[in-house]
Design a protein around this motif. Structure first.
Motif, PDB file in Angstrom:
ATOM      1  N   TYR A   1       0.830  -1.208   0.000  1.00 28.47           N
ATOM      2  CA  TYR A   1       0.000   0.000   0.000  1.00 28.47           C
ATOM      3  C   TYR A   1       0.862   1.254   0.000  1.00 28.47           C
ATOM      4  O   TYR A   1       0.545   2.245  -0.657  1.00 28.47           O
ATOM      5  N   HIS A   2       1.960   1.234   0.743  1.00 32.84           N
ATOM      6  CA  HIS A   2       2.893   2.359   0.790  1.00 32.84           C
ATOM      7  C   HIS A   2       3.420   2.636  -0.612  1.00 32.84           C
ATOM      8  O   HIS A   2       3.373   3.771  -1.104  1.00 32.84           O
TER       9      HIS A   2
ATOM     10  N   GLU B   1       2.205   1.645  -3.515  1.00 29.71           N
ATOM     11  CA  GLU B   1       1.118   2.043  -4.413  1.00 29.71           C
ATOM     12  C   GLU B   1       0.764   3.513  -4.212  1.00 29.71           C
ATOM     13  O   GLU B   1       0.541   4.241  -5.185  1.00 29.71           O
ATOM     14  N   ALA B   2       0.714   3.953  -2.961  1.00 30.00           N
ATOM     15  CA  ALA B   2       0.406   5.364  -2.686  1.00 30.00           C
ATOM     16  C   ALA B   2       1.471   6.269  -3.283  1.00 30.00           C
ATOM     17  O   ALA B   2       1.151   7.285  -3.907  1.00 30.00           O
TER      18      ALA B   2
ATOM     19  N   MET C   1       0.803   8.957  -6.204  1.00 28.19           N
ATOM     20  CA  MET C   1       1.129  10.370  -5.986  1.00 28.19           C
ATOM     21  C   MET C   1       2.005  10.896  -7.117  1.00 28.19           C
ATOM     22  O   MET C   1       1.785  11.989  -7.641  1.00 28.19           O
TER      23      MET C   1
ATOM     24  N   GLU D   1      -7.923   7.577  -5.376  1.00 26.20           N
ATOM     25  CA  GLU D   1      -7.102   6.365  -5.272  1.00 26.20           C
ATOM     26  C   GLU D   1      -5.960   6.568  -4.279  1.00 26.20           C
ATOM     27  O   GLU D   1      -5.650   5.681  -3.488  1.00 26.20           O
ATOM     28  N   ILE D   2      -5.337   7.734  -4.349  1.00 25.33           N
ATOM     29  CA  ILE D   2      -4.245   8.042  -3.422  1.00 25.33           C
ATOM     30  C   ILE D   2      -4.762   7.988  -1.982  1.00 25.33           C
ATOM     31  O   ILE D   2      -4.153   7.364  -1.114  1.00 25.33           O
ATOM     32  N   THR D   3      -5.893   8.619  -1.749  1.00 27.37           N
ATOM     33  CA  THR D   3      -6.484   8.628  -0.412  1.00 27.37           C
ATOM     34  C   THR D   3      -6.778   7.213   0.063  1.00 27.37           C
ATOM     35  O   THR D   3      -6.504   6.861   1.217  1.00 27.37           O
ATOM     36  N   ASP D   4      -7.324   6.390  -0.824  1.00 29.83           N
ATOM     37  CA  ASP D   4      -7.628   4.997  -0.485  1.00 29.83           C
ATOM     38  C   ASP D   4      -6.371   4.232  -0.087  1.00 29.83           C
ATOM     39  O   ASP D   4      -6.347   3.560   0.944  1.00 29.83           O
ATOM     40  N   ARG D   5      -5.310   4.324  -0.881  1.00 26.41           N
ATOM     41  CA  ARG D   5      -4.077   3.589  -0.570  1.00 26.41           C
ATOM     42  C   ARG D   5      -3.415   4.110   0.683  1.00 26.41           C
ATOM     43  O   ARG D   5      -2.878   3.349   1.473  1.00 26.41           O
ATOM     44  N   ARG D   6      -3.430   5.427   0.862  1.00 25.59           N
ATOM     45  CA  ARG D   6      -2.857   6.004   2.088  1.00 25.59           C
ATOM     46  C   ARG D   6      -3.569   5.449   3.313  1.00 25.59           C
ATOM     47  O   ARG D   6      -2.930   5.068   4.291  1.00 25.59           O
TER      48      ARG D   6
ATOM     49  N   VAL E   1       4.771   9.377   2.238  1.00 26.50           N
ATOM     50  CA  VAL E   1       3.376   9.395   1.788  1.00 26.50           C
ATOM     51  C   VAL E   1       2.551  10.405   2.575  1.00 26.50           C
ATOM     52  O   VAL E   1       1.828  11.209   2.000  1.00 26.50           O
TER      53      VAL E   1
END
Length: 109
Positions: free
Chosen positions: A25-26, A28-29, A33, A57-62, A93
């Motif tokens: 997840y890190h 991917e974020a 970004m 998507e960024i918010t979701d992965r974060r 992130v």
């Protein structure tokens, strides 16, 4: 029991899986970004719907990364590997230098 196992470098499979998920997840974020900012540069504000979708998507992965690290830290609060990955996540992130420095201090203590 987790403290002793961790201090001896013994990790169970769930630890490895959870840490790998948090790392994923890190990464991917970070990738999202990077793509987001490249898209902003390329589109100069022409495709706002696409940018909004990327921001979501960024918010979701974060959030997924944050939750994964939160769980890992409840299970392995003093694991240097987990703390190190979490510190990187906070700095790269979340862009939270103060929280990053607090975790680094904990690692060095």
């Amino acid at each position: 029991p987790n403290e002793l196992r961790t201090s001896l470098g013994i990790r169970d499979r769930s630890h490895s899986i959870a840490l790998e998920q948090a790392r994923t997840y890190h990464k991917e974020a970070l990738g999202l970004m990077h793509s987001f900012w490249l898209k902003i540069q390329a589109s100069a504000g022409k495709n706002l719907k696409g940018l909004a979708a990327m921001a979501n998507e960024i918010t979701d992965r974060r959030e997924k990364a944050r939750q994964s690290f939160k769980w890992m830290l409840t299970q392995h609060a003093n694991d240097v590997q987990v703390l190190g990955q979490f510190a990187s996540f906070l700095q790269q992130v979340m862009l939270d230098q103060e929280a990053y420095e607090a975790v680094v201090e904990k690692i060095e203590a």
